[in-house]
Design a protein around this motif. Structure first.
Motif, short mmCIF file in Angstrom:
data_model
loop_
_atom_site.label_atom_id
_atom_site.label_comp_id
_atom_site.label_asym_id
_atom_site.label_seq_id
_atom_site.Cartn_x
_atom_site.Cartn_y
_atom_site.Cartn_z
N HIS A 157 0.79 -1.23 0.00
CA HIS A 157 0.00 0.00 0.00
C HIS A 157 0.83 1.28 0.00
O HIS A 157 0.27 2.37 -0.19
N TYR A 158 2.12 1.18 0.23
CA TYR A 158 2.97 2.38 0.27
C TYR A 158 4.22 2.17 -0.56
O TYR A 158 4.83 1.10 -0.53
N THR A 159 4.60 3.22 -1.30
CA THR A 159 5.81 3.19 -2.12
C THR A 159 6.85 4.12 -1.51
O THR A 159 6.55 5.28 -1.20
N THR A 160 8.05 3.62 -1.34
CA THR A 160 9.12 4.42 -0.74
C THR A 160 9.63 5.46 -1.73
O THR A 160 9.96 5.13 -2.87
N GLU A 161 9.68 6.73 -1.28
CA GLU A 161 10.19 7.81 -2.12
C GLU A 161 11.62 8.21 -1.76
O GLU A 161 12.41 8.57 -2.62
#
Length: 281
Positions: free
Chosen positions: A11-15
């Protein structure tokens, strides 16, 4: 990888990596809807601390969305807070008007009192962890925060930033709310020189900060509420001194105009009749 960690990965993408140190990893991540969040991975089980922070639901700290325990570490996801770190303002020696001393001090003491009432000691209060936002000051990064444990002799973890952390935080005794007051005093001392005010009012606030940052915890203020009350008393005294100084300066400026504003009464000159009436020797 457990189910919770898999959920976060899906659910989350690392930036970006915001910080990485022993026992701690902080990432900037983006959700599927495009919102930004901060993901913290901390060694050990810190669920009780972050559950307490979440239950407090304070506007002055980042809202916590997820708390997981996976693979011997605690994973916390909190909303990203937009703001300017106080550290940047100190470096540039410039503060927005609404955050000048003592307004910023009042705001931070108010949120510290709420945290302390909830049993939370921040333990890493410093300019980098204070954000100035459109909605007011915010405290961030509770990575080494702890829950106060009545009766304990010392902290289970000896950590902190030496420039701001009090002596007792390095193994002397258990930290309590006075530790955060010490760190806050050390932080506020750095903004006092460029926060406006005259020499007299700054002397009052210097004395106030000196007590907050006393070496002996017993010589400090007992609570954020007590420290805030002392600040308000000095604020009123500073207003009085500022007014008195203005009156004194006005009097000095008017001094050369005194002969024009308040002319001396004329001395009557003797007349000829008066001279004649004087008795002769």
């Amino acid at each position: 990888m457990g189910f919770g960690a898999e959920f976060l990965e899906d659910h989350y993408t690392t930036e970006a990596t915001l910080s990485q140190k022993q026992g701690s990893l902080v990432l900037l991540v983006r959700s599927q809807t495009g919102e930004r969040f901060v993901r913290r991975e901390l060694a050990g089980d810190r669920r009780a601390l972050f559950a307490r922070l979440k239950s407090l639901a304070l506007d002055e700290i980042p809202p916590i969305v997820h708390i997981l325990f996976d693979g011997g570490k605690t994973v916390v996801v909190e909303r990203f807070v937009h703001g300017t770190p106080l550290f940047d303002c100190i470096r540039e020696k410039k503060l927005p008007e609404r955050f000048r001393f003592p307004a910023l001090a009042e705001d931070l003491l108010a949120v510290l009192q709420k945290l302390h009432d909830g049993g939370v000691i921040h333990r890493d209060l410093k300019p980098e962890h204070i954000l100035l936002t459109a909605d007011g000051a915010r405290l961030i990064d509770f990575g080494i925060a702890r829950l106060y444990a009545p009766g304990a002799d010392r902290d289970t973890e000896i950590r902190g930033t030496r420039r701001y952390a009090p002596p007792e935080q390095f193994g002397v005794m258990q930290t309590d709310p006075r530790a955060d007051l010490y760190a806050l005093s050390r932080t506020l001392k750095e903004i006092l020189p460029f926060s406006g005010g005259n020499f007299l009012t700054k002397r009052l606030f210097h004395a106030w900060l000196a007590k907050g940052a006393a070496f002996d915890p017993n010589a400090r203020y007992e609570s954020a509420a007590e420290m805030r009350a002392a600040l308000l008393r000095r604020k009123r005294a500073g207003t009085f001194l500022k007014g008195a100084a203005a009156l004194f300066l006005a009097a000095l400026l008017l001094l050369p105009l005194r002969p024009l504003l308040f002319p001396a009464p004329e001395t009557p000159q003797p007349t000829e009749a008066t001279e004649t009436a004087r008795p002769k020797n």
